[in-house]
Design an enzyme around this catalytic site. Structure first.
Site, PDB file in Angstrom:
ATOM      1  N   TYR A  15      -2.790  11.107   3.467  1.00 27.78           N
ATOM      2  CA  TYR A  15      -1.747  10.626   2.538  1.00 27.78           C
ATOM      3  C   TYR A  15      -1.952  11.237   1.149  1.00 27.78           C
ATOM      4  CZ  TYR A  15       1.320   7.090   0.335  1.00 27.78           C
ATOM      5  OH  TYR A  15       2.321   6.440  -0.348  1.00 27.78           O
ATOM      6  N   SER A  26       3.669   9.305  -5.139  1.00 25.07           N
ATOM      7  CA  SER A  26       2.845   8.098  -5.175  1.00 25.07           C
ATOM      8  C   SER A  26       1.837   8.273  -6.299  1.00 25.07           C
ATOM      9  CB  SER A  26       2.104   7.955  -3.842  1.00 25.07           C
ATOM     10  OG  SER A  26       1.039   7.028  -3.950  1.00 25.07           O
TER      11      SER A  26
HETATM   12  P1  NAD Z   1       8.643   1.610   4.381  1.00 23.87           P
HETATM   13  O1  NAD Z   1       7.721   1.604   5.541  1.00 23.87           O
HETATM   14  O2  NAD Z   1       9.300   0.348   3.947  1.00 23.87           O
HETATM   15  O3  NAD Z   1       9.785   2.707   4.582  1.00 23.87           O
HETATM   16  C1  NAD Z   1       9.515   3.963   5.146  1.00 23.87           C
HETATM   17  C2  NAD Z   1      10.801   4.559   5.659  1.00 23.87           C
HETATM   18  O4  NAD Z   1      10.517   5.851   6.234  1.00 23.87           O
HETATM   19  C3  NAD Z   1      11.455   3.712   6.753  1.00 23.87           C
HETATM   20  O5  NAD Z   1      12.858   3.776   6.597  1.00 23.87           O
HETATM   21  C4  NAD Z   1      11.033   4.447   8.024  1.00 23.87           C
HETATM   22  O6  NAD Z   1      11.901   4.235   9.122  1.00 23.87           O
HETATM   23  C5  NAD Z   1      11.091   5.874   7.536  1.00 23.87           C
HETATM   24  N1  NAD Z   1      10.358   6.811   8.381  1.00 23.87           N
HETATM   25  C6  NAD Z   1       9.076   6.748   8.801  1.00 23.87           C
HETATM   26  N2  NAD Z   1       8.800   7.788   9.616  1.00 23.87           N
HETATM   27  C7  NAD Z   1       9.934   8.526   9.692  1.00 23.87           C
HETATM   28  C8  NAD Z   1      10.288   9.720  10.375  1.00 23.87           C
HETATM   29  N3  NAD Z   1       9.416  10.379  11.153  1.00 23.87           N
HETATM   30  N4  NAD Z   1      11.553  10.169  10.236  1.00 23.87           N
HETATM   31  C9  NAD Z   1      12.459   9.509   9.479  1.00 23.87           C
HETATM   32  N5  NAD Z   1      12.176   8.389   8.808  1.00 23.87           N
HETATM   33  C10 NAD Z   1      10.925   7.907   8.914  1.00 23.87           C
HETATM   34  O7  NAD Z   1       7.780   2.220   3.194  1.00 23.87           O
HETATM   35  P2  NAD Z   1       8.020   2.359   1.614  1.00 23.87           P
HETATM   36  O8  NAD Z   1       6.881   1.671   0.981  1.00 23.87           O
HETATM   37  O9  NAD Z   1       9.390   2.010   1.216  1.00 23.87           O
HETATM   38  O10 NAD Z   1       7.758   3.917   1.455  1.00 23.87           O
HETATM   39  C11 NAD Z   1       8.731   4.841   1.047  1.00 23.87           C
HETATM   40  C12 NAD Z   1       8.041   5.982   0.323  1.00 23.87           C
HETATM   41  O11 NAD Z   1       7.405   5.477  -0.831  1.00 23.87           O
HETATM   42  C13 NAD Z   1       6.957   6.692   1.142  1.00 23.87           C
HETATM   43  O12 NAD Z   1       7.008   8.078   0.926  1.00 23.87           O
HETATM   44  C14 NAD Z   1       5.687   6.113   0.571  1.00 23.87           C
HETATM   45  O13 NAD Z   1       4.591   6.987   0.726  1.00 23.87           O
HETATM   46  C15 NAD Z   1       6.084   5.957  -0.883  1.00 23.87           C
HETATM   47  N6  NAD Z   1       5.259   5.035  -1.648  1.00 23.87           N
HETATM   48  C16 NAD Z   1       5.167   3.724  -1.285  1.00 23.87           C
HETATM   49  C17 NAD Z   1       4.362   2.896  -2.033  1.00 23.87           C
HETATM   50  C18 NAD Z   1       4.189   1.438  -1.710  1.00 23.87           C
HETATM   51  O14 NAD Z   1       3.301   0.813  -2.297  1.00 23.87           O
HETATM   52  N7  NAD Z   1       4.982   0.862  -0.858  1.00 23.87           N
HETATM   53  C19 NAD Z   1       3.661   3.390  -3.141  1.00 23.87           C
HETATM   54  C20 NAD Z   1       3.796   4.730  -3.475  1.00 23.87           C
HETATM   55  C21 NAD Z   1       4.599   5.536  -2.712  1.00 23.87           C
END
Ligand code: NAD
Length: 261
Positions: A156, A143
Site C-alpha cells: 500500500y 493517502s
Molecule cells: P472502500 O473500501 O470504502 O472503497 C473502495 C472502493 O474501491 C469500493 O467501491 C470498491 O468496490 C472499489 N474497488 C476495490 N477493488 C476494486 C477493483 N479491483 N476494481 C474496481 N473497484 C474496486 O475504501 P475507501 O476508504 O473509501 O478508499 C478509497 C480510496 O481512499 C482508496 O484508494 C484508499 O486507499 C484511499 N484512502 C482511504 C483512507 C481511509 O482511511 N479510508 C485513507 C487514505 C486513503
C-alpha cells in the site's frame, strides 16, 4: 452549479470516499460514472438515486481496476455516453496488512495494480480528450501513506508513493493544456477499508480492537478524530473549481495533522 455540463468518472465509488466524491460532483451538476464492486441491486439503487436526486446522468461501470484493458474500456464508454470525460478521479483502492516476510505475493500484485497502475491506465485513456478540450481535472486519491510509511503495509505504501510520482509527472505533461493533476492524501477515514484492516492489525501487532483504533489509527492523527468522507469530497470538489486552476502537481494532505509530525 459549477460542474453543470461536465462529466466525471470516479473509480471505486460504490463505497466510502469515492461514493461521497461522486455524489458531491453530481450535486454540483456533473454527469458521473460510478465504478466498483458490490451487490448489483445496491449499486443500481445508488446509481438511480443519484440521477433522481441531482437530475444528472449517472452510469455504472463494473470495470475491474486490476485490468488495464477494462479500464481503457470504461473511459471509452464514458466518453461515448457523456461526450467527454472532464474529470477523472482515480480512487479505487484496497489494503492488506502483514509483515513483509509473510506478505502474500498475489496481494502485492493486486495492490500495485489497483492502487497504482489503474491510475496510469485511466489517465492514459482520458488525458488526450482533456488536452484537446483544454480543460481537465485529474484527482488521485492517494493517502498520508504517499508521504510517510507505517509498518506492515509494504504494498500500500509503495503504491501510494508511486501515485504521488505519477501525479507530479502528469501535472507537468498537462500543465499548458488547462488540465491539473493532484493527489489527495487523507489520513484515517472511517470507511469499510479501514474497518476491514482492524482484525489483521490486531493480529500483526498483538492488540485488541480498541487498542488498534486508539493506539494505531487515531494515534497517528493529532486531532484524535477520523477524517470524514464529506471533507475529502469537499477538497475533491474544490480542486475542480476555477479558483484551483493553479493547484497542480500538489500532494495535498487532509489528515488531521498526521504528516506534520
Ligand atoms: P472502500 O473500501 O470504502 O472503497 C473502495 C472502493 O474501491 C469500493 O467501491 C470498491 O468496490 C472499489 N474497488 C476495490 N477493488 C476494486 C477493483 N479491483 N476494481 C474496481 N473497484 C474496486 O475504501 P475507501 O476508504 O473509501 O478508499 C478509497 C480510496 O481512499 C482508496 O484508494 C484508499 O486507499 C484511499 N484512502 C482511504 C483512507 C481511509 O482511511 N479510508 C485513507 C487514505 C486513503
Amino acid at each position: 452549479m459549477m460542474l453543470q455540463g461536465k462529466s466525471a468518472i470516479v473509480t471505486g465509488s460504490t463505497s466510502g470516499i469515492g461514493l461521497a466524491i461522486a455524489r458531491a460532483y453530481a450535486k454540483d451538476g456533473a454527469n458521473v460514472m460510478i465504478n466498483g464492486f458490490g451487490p448489483a441491486d445496491a449499486i443500481e439503487r445508488e446509481r438511480a438515486g443519484i440521477e433522481k436526486e441531482f437530475g444528472v446522468k449517472a452510469l455504472y461501470s463494473g470495470a475491474d481496476m486490476s485490468n488495464g484493458a477494462a479500464i481503457a474500456g470504461m473511459v471509452a464508454e464514458a466518453q461515448g455516453a457523456f461526450g467527454a470525460v472532464d474529470i477523472l478521479v482515480n480512487n479505487a483502492g484496497i489494503q492488506f496488512v502483514a509483515p513483509i516476510e509473510e506478505f502474500p505475493l498475489e496481494k502485492w500484485d493486486q495492490i500495485i495494480a489497483i492502487n497504482m497502475s489503474a491510475a496510469f491506465h485511466a489517465i492514459r485513456a482520458a488525458l488526450p480528450g482533456m488536452k484537446a478540450r483544454k480543460w481537465g481535472r485529474i484527482i488521485n486519491t492517494a493517502s498520508a501513506h504517499a508521504l510517510v510509511a507505517s509498518p506492515f503495509k509494504s504494498a500500500y505504501v509503495t503504491a501510494k508513493h508511486g501515485i504521488a510520482g505519477l501525479t507530479k509527472t502528469v501535472a507537468l505533461e498537462a500543465a499548458t493544456f488547462g488540465v491539473t493533476a493532484n493527489a489527495i492524501c487523507p489520513g484515517y477515514v472511517w470507511t469499510p477499508l479501514v474497518e476491514k484492516q482492524i482484525p489483521d492489525t490486531m493480529q500483526a501487532r498483538n492488540m485488541t480492537r480498541e487498542q488498534v483504533i486508539n493506539d494505531v489509527l487515531l494515534h497517528a492523527q493529532p486531532t484524535k478524530q477520523f477524517v470524514t468522507v464529506e471533507e475529502v469530497a469537499g477538497l475533491a470538489l474544490f480542486l475542480c473549481s476555477d479558483a484551483a486552476k493553479s493547484i497542480t502537481g500538489a500532494i495535498l494532505p487532509i489528515d488531521g495533522g498526521w504528516t506534520a509530525e
